[in-house]
Write a protein that holds these residues in place. Structure first.
Motif, PDB file in Angstrom:
ATOM      1  N   CYS A  10       0.927  -1.277   0.119  1.00 37.10           N
ATOM      2  CA  CYS A  10      -0.025  -0.167   0.045  1.00 37.10           C
ATOM      3  C   CYS A  10       0.845   1.137  -0.080  1.00 37.10           C
ATOM      4  N   LEU A  11       0.838   2.042  -1.256  1.00 34.95           N
ATOM      5  CA  LEU A  11       1.858   3.028  -1.174  1.00 34.95           C
ATOM      6  C   LEU A  11       1.341   4.375  -0.793  1.00 34.95           C
ATOM      7  N   PRO A  12       2.041   5.300  -0.354  1.00 35.43           N
ATOM      8  CA  PRO A  12       1.620   6.568  -0.074  1.00 35.43           C
ATOM      9  C   PRO A  12       0.608   7.354  -0.846  1.00 35.43           C
ATOM     10  N   GLY A  13       0.661   7.230  -2.124  1.00 38.29           N
ATOM     11  CA  GLY A  13      -0.138   8.044  -3.029  1.00 38.29           C
ATOM     12  C   GLY A  13       0.082   7.499  -4.450  1.00 38.29           C
ATOM     13  N   GLU A  14      -1.005   7.664  -5.155  1.00 35.23           N
ATOM     14  CA  GLU A  14      -0.830   7.029  -6.649  1.00 35.23           C
ATOM     15  C   GLU A  14       0.206   7.485  -7.330  1.00 35.23           C
ATOM     16  N   ASP A  15       1.396   7.135  -7.830  1.00 33.42           N
ATOM     17  CA  ASP A  15       2.637   7.788  -8.390  1.00 33.42           C
ATOM     18  C   ASP A  15       3.296   6.526  -9.202  1.00 33.42           C
ATOM     19  N   TYR A  16       4.395   7.077  -9.844  1.00 38.97           N
ATOM     20  CA  TYR A  16       5.396   6.212 -10.556  1.00 38.97           C
ATOM     21  C   TYR A  16       6.233   5.614  -9.590  1.00 38.97           C
ATOM     22  N   HIS A  17       5.860   4.647  -8.853  1.00 34.95           N
ATOM     23  CA  HIS A  17       6.515   4.057  -7.878  1.00 34.95           C
ATOM     24  C   HIS A  17       7.227   2.944  -8.326  1.00 34.95           C
ATOM     25  N   ALA A  18       8.705   2.996  -8.470  1.00 39.32           N
ATOM     26  CA  ALA A  18       9.429   2.076  -9.074  1.00 39.32           C
ATOM     27  C   ALA A  18      10.090   0.978  -7.750  1.00 39.32           C
ATOM     28  N   PHE A  19      10.325  -0.019  -8.313  1.00 39.27           N
ATOM     29  CA  PHE A  19      10.637  -1.204  -7.088  1.00 39.27           C
ATOM     30  C   PHE A  19      11.910  -1.673  -7.582  1.00 39.27           C
ATOM     31  N   TRP A  20      12.832  -2.434  -6.636  1.00 38.28           N
ATOM     32  CA  TRP A  20      13.890  -2.968  -6.991  1.00 38.28           C
ATOM     33  C   TRP A  20      14.045  -4.302  -6.184  1.00 38.28           C
ATOM     34  N   MET A  21      14.990  -5.079  -6.488  1.00 41.36           N
ATOM     35  CA  MET A  21      15.041  -6.634  -5.874  1.00 41.36           C
ATOM     36  C   MET A  21      16.248  -6.520  -4.867  1.00 41.36           C
ATOM     37  N   LYS A  22      16.765  -5.487  -4.235  1.00 35.94           N
ATOM     38  CA  LYS A  22      17.929  -5.827  -3.238  1.00 35.94           C
ATOM     39  C   LYS A  22      17.587  -7.010  -2.048  1.00 35.94           C
ATOM     40  N   ASN A  23      18.400  -7.739  -1.938  1.00 39.01           N
ATOM     41  CA  ASN A  23      18.330  -8.707  -1.097  1.00 39.01           C
ATOM     42  C   ASN A  23      17.126  -9.856  -1.241  1.00 39.01           C
ATOM     43  N   THR A  24      16.426  -9.611  -2.466  1.00 37.57           N
ATOM     44  CA  THR A  24      15.486 -10.398  -2.669  1.00 37.57           C
ATOM     45  C   THR A  24      15.945 -11.854  -3.527  1.00 37.57           C
ATOM     46  N   LEU A  25      15.656 -12.746  -2.947  1.00 46.23           N
ATOM     47  CA  LEU A  25      16.129 -14.260  -3.128  1.00 46.23           C
ATOM     48  C   LEU A  25      15.457 -14.859  -4.412  1.00 46.23           C
ATOM     49  N   ILE A  26      14.253 -14.488  -4.570  1.00 47.13           N
ATOM     50  CA  ILE A  26      13.377 -15.151  -5.404  1.00 47.13           C
ATOM     51  C   ILE A  26      12.877 -14.274  -6.698  1.00 47.13           C
ATOM     52  N   ALA A  27      12.770 -14.791  -7.863  1.00 44.26           N
ATOM     53  CA  ALA A  27      12.080 -14.053  -8.826  1.00 44.26           C
ATOM     54  C   ALA A  27      10.793 -13.950  -8.709  1.00 44.26           C
TER      55      ALA A  27
END
Length: 158
Positions: A74-91
């Motif tokens: 749940c993001l703080p407002g509708e926007d162009y929120h980018a994500f990254w996979m730092k320390n994420t071990l699964i696709a």
């Protein structure tokens, strides 16, 4: 006169919708999961990521995710929120949803980050929520752009 009253009512309704989204997106300890229903009637249980700390951690360090599980940010407002996979071990498959809970962007089979800095994945349209599923989840559930997902967020009690 009538036009001003209508504008005032619309303004109050919009304010109420924004406040309601904020209140519903904040969770208590006991409200950490939500059932998300797909257009074909199937569903997953998604862990909620509501606070800054929960959103920052996401699915980091997890070694697996079941096909019927996910994480809903749940993001703080509708926007162009980018994500990254730092320390994420699964696709993962990442699905951005707008305020109407329609899928506005899909990134499939996003791999774990293996280099520093990690690449980021921005959506092509603004979103208010991001649903993360295990890689292949979007295809498994036959999800496509502009599908509407159904879920009820818990009420804030802080």
């Amino acid at each position: 006169m009538k036009g001003r009253l209508v504008k005032k009512i619309v303004g109050i309704m919009l304010f109420g919708a924004v406040v309601g989204t904020f209140l519903f997106c904040a969770s208590r300890e006991t409200d950490k999961f939500v059932k998300i229903y797909f257009p074909d009637g199937r569903s997953v249980t998604a862990e909620l990521a509501v606070t800054d700390a929960e959103r920052a951690r996401g699915l980091m360090f997890r070694e697996k995710i079941a096909a019927d599980q996910g994480m809903l940010f749940c993001l703080p407002g509708e926007d162009y929120h980018a994500f990254w996979m730092k320390n994420t071990l699964i696709a993962l498959d990442l699905l951005w949803l707008d305020k109407d809970r329609r899928i506005v962007h899909i990134e499939k089979n996003v791999p774990p980050c293996t280099e520093d800095p990690c690449p980021s994945y921005p959506p092509s349209r603004p979103g208010l929520y991001v649903l993360e599923l295990g890689a292949g989840g979007a295809d498994l559930y036959n999800l496509k752009l502009f599908d509407r997902l159904e879920f009820t967020l818990p009420v804030l009690n802080r």
